[in-house]
Design a protein around this motif. Structure first.
Motif, PDB file in Angstrom:
ATOM      1  N   TRP A   4       6.625  -1.393  -8.228  1.00  0.00           N
ATOM      2  CA  TRP A   4       5.766  -0.222  -8.365  1.00  0.00           C
ATOM      3  C   TRP A   4       6.529   1.085  -8.311  1.00  0.00           C
ATOM      4  CZ3 TRP A   4       5.024  -4.195  -4.825  1.00  0.00           C
ATOM      5  CH2 TRP A   4       4.176  -5.192  -5.285  1.00  0.00           C
ATOM      6  N   ALA A  57      -5.288  -1.438  -9.629  1.00  0.00           N
ATOM      7  CA  ALA A  57      -6.135  -0.485 -10.352  1.00  0.00           C
ATOM      8  C   ALA A  57      -6.010  -0.655 -11.867  1.00  0.00           C
ATOM      9  CB  ALA A  57      -5.779   0.938  -9.954  1.00  0.00           C
ATOM     10  N   GLU A  58      -4.863  -1.141 -12.343  1.00  0.00           N
ATOM     11  CA  GLU A  58      -4.650  -1.299 -13.789  1.00  0.00           C
ATOM     12  C   GLU A  58      -5.141  -2.626 -14.325  1.00  0.00           C
ATOM     13  OE1 GLU A  58      -0.570  -0.655 -14.726  1.00  0.00           O
ATOM     14  OE2 GLU A  58      -0.601   1.418 -14.033  1.00  0.00           O
ATOM     15  N   ARG A  59      -5.241  -3.626 -13.474  1.00  0.00           N
ATOM     16  CA  ARG A  59      -5.707  -4.960 -13.857  1.00  0.00           C
ATOM     17  C   ARG A  59      -4.865  -5.593 -14.955  1.00  0.00           C
ATOM     18  NH1 ARG A  59     -12.122  -3.771 -13.707  1.00  0.00           N
ATOM     19  NH2 ARG A  59     -12.189  -3.257 -11.533  1.00  0.00           N
ATOM     20  N   ASP A  81      -1.979   5.551  -1.935  1.00  0.00           N
ATOM     21  CA  ASP A  81      -3.019   5.787  -2.935  1.00  0.00           C
ATOM     22  C   ASP A  81      -3.701   4.507  -3.391  1.00  0.00           C
ATOM     23  OD1 ASP A  81      -2.517   8.552  -3.009  1.00  0.00           O
ATOM     24  OD2 ASP A  81      -0.875   8.248  -4.433  1.00  0.00           O
ATOM     25  N   SER A  82      -2.947   3.419  -3.503  1.00  0.00           N
ATOM     26  CA  SER A  82      -3.511   2.193  -4.057  1.00  0.00           C
ATOM     27  C   SER A  82      -2.864   0.955  -3.438  1.00  0.00           C
ATOM     28  CB  SER A  82      -3.307   2.164  -5.579  1.00  0.00           C
ATOM     29  OG  SER A  82      -1.924   2.111  -5.882  1.00  0.00           O
ATOM     30  N   PHE A  83      -3.555  -0.155  -3.593  1.00  0.00           N
ATOM     31  CA  PHE A  83      -3.054  -1.447  -3.170  1.00  0.00           C
ATOM     32  C   PHE A  83      -2.455  -2.157  -4.381  1.00  0.00           C
ATOM     33  CE2 PHE A  83      -6.129  -0.624   0.158  1.00  0.00           C
ATOM     34  CZ  PHE A  83      -5.431  -1.029   1.286  1.00  0.00           C
ATOM     35  N   ASP A  84      -1.338  -2.854  -4.157  1.00  0.00           N
ATOM     36  CA  ASP A  84      -0.672  -3.597  -5.214  1.00  0.00           C
ATOM     37  C   ASP A  84      -0.403  -5.008  -4.713  1.00  0.00           C
ATOM     38  OD1 ASP A  84      -0.518  -1.239  -6.844  1.00  0.00           O
ATOM     39  OD2 ASP A  84       1.161  -0.590  -5.614  1.00  0.00           O
ATOM     40  N   LYS A 140      -0.473  -3.766 -10.508  1.00  0.00           N
ATOM     41  CA  LYS A 140      -1.113  -2.643  -9.832  1.00  0.00           C
ATOM     42  C   LYS A 140      -2.600  -2.959  -9.943  1.00  0.00           C
ATOM     43  CE  LYS A 140       2.309   0.842 -10.888  1.00  0.00           C
ATOM     44  NZ  LYS A 140       2.561   2.177 -11.426  1.00  0.00           N
ATOM     45  N   TYR A 152       0.861  -1.181   0.000  1.00  0.00           N
ATOM     46  CA  TYR A 152       0.000   0.000   0.000  1.00  0.00           C
ATOM     47  C   TYR A 152       0.895   1.228   0.000  1.00  0.00           C
ATOM     48  CZ  TYR A 152      -3.405   3.483   1.410  1.00  0.00           C
ATOM     49  OH  TYR A 152      -4.205   4.597   1.457  1.00  0.00           O
ATOM     50  N   ASN A 153       0.731   2.088  -0.998  1.00  0.00           N
ATOM     51  CA  ASN A 153       1.607   3.258  -1.123  1.00  0.00           C
ATOM     52  C   ASN A 153       0.920   4.569  -0.749  1.00  0.00           C
ATOM     53  OD1 ASN A 153      -0.063   3.868  -3.252  1.00  0.00           O
ATOM     54  ND2 ASN A 153       1.493   3.658  -4.834  1.00  0.00           N
TER      55      ASN A 153
END
Length: 177
Positions: free
Chosen positions: A162, A100-102, A69-72, A98, A66-67
């Motif tokens: 990431w 969010a990018e799928r 902004d988003s989970f990876d 990532k 977790y950065n």
């Protein structure tokens, strides 16, 4: 070229998965590793890694990051060259995304752990990611210091899939089960 490398990585996973007996695929949770990755002036990511063992040659690590902004997510299949010896050398087959990018990015690499004195150890890894636009190498190196019989303090440096452009320091707590 991207389709060929992705296809080869998937085929390699499939061949290795079906070449091992069914009894070997009884995973046990071996360890959990919580890490804070930071630059000089800010925390960049919180990471949680779970390590599962199948047999003395096969293990699997899952890394949740977790950065802010988003989970990876990253999964790594580790094929141990050395069995149960003190020196641990692994072929690493990775897939990172990532969320969010799928999209999944495959990688291949090497890594391991070496004893450093009676109780301390060093760890390292280097992975080459396919199908990324720049800076394909992800690396990490560090030292582990046992605190109790089943927990270690880890200090390291490296980058992540990431954030491949920046080297970061990491401090963590690794607990064995």
């Amino acid at each position: 070229m991207k389709k060929i490398t992705t296809t080869l990585a998937i085929l390699l996973f499939i061949v290795m998965a079906f070449s091992v007996s069914v009894d070997a695929w009884n995973p046990t949770l071996d360890n959990a590793h919580y890490m804070v990755r930071a630059s000089v002036n800010e925390i960049r990511a919180l990471q949680f890694k779970l390590g599962f063992g199948f047999d003395r040659f096969n293990s699997f690590d899952t890394l949740f990051a977790y950065n802010g902004d988003s989970f990876d997510l990253q999964g790594t299949w580790l094929l141990n060259f050395t069995g149960d010896q003190e020196i641990d050398m692994n072929l690493r087959l990775n897939a990172a995304t990532k969320l969010a990018e799928r999209s999944i990015r495959p990688a291949i690499g090497v890594g391991g752990e070496f004893p450093l004195g009676d109780r301390n150890y060093t760890f390292w890894s280097i992975d080459y990611y396919f199908n990324v636009s720049s800076n394909n190498l992800v690396y990490e190196a560090g030292v582990g210091f046992p605190i109790t019989a089943n927990s270690d303090l880890t200090l390291g440096v490296g980058n992540s899939f990431w954030d491949r452009g920046n080297s970061e320091a990491a401090i963590g707590l690794k607990v064995g089960f």
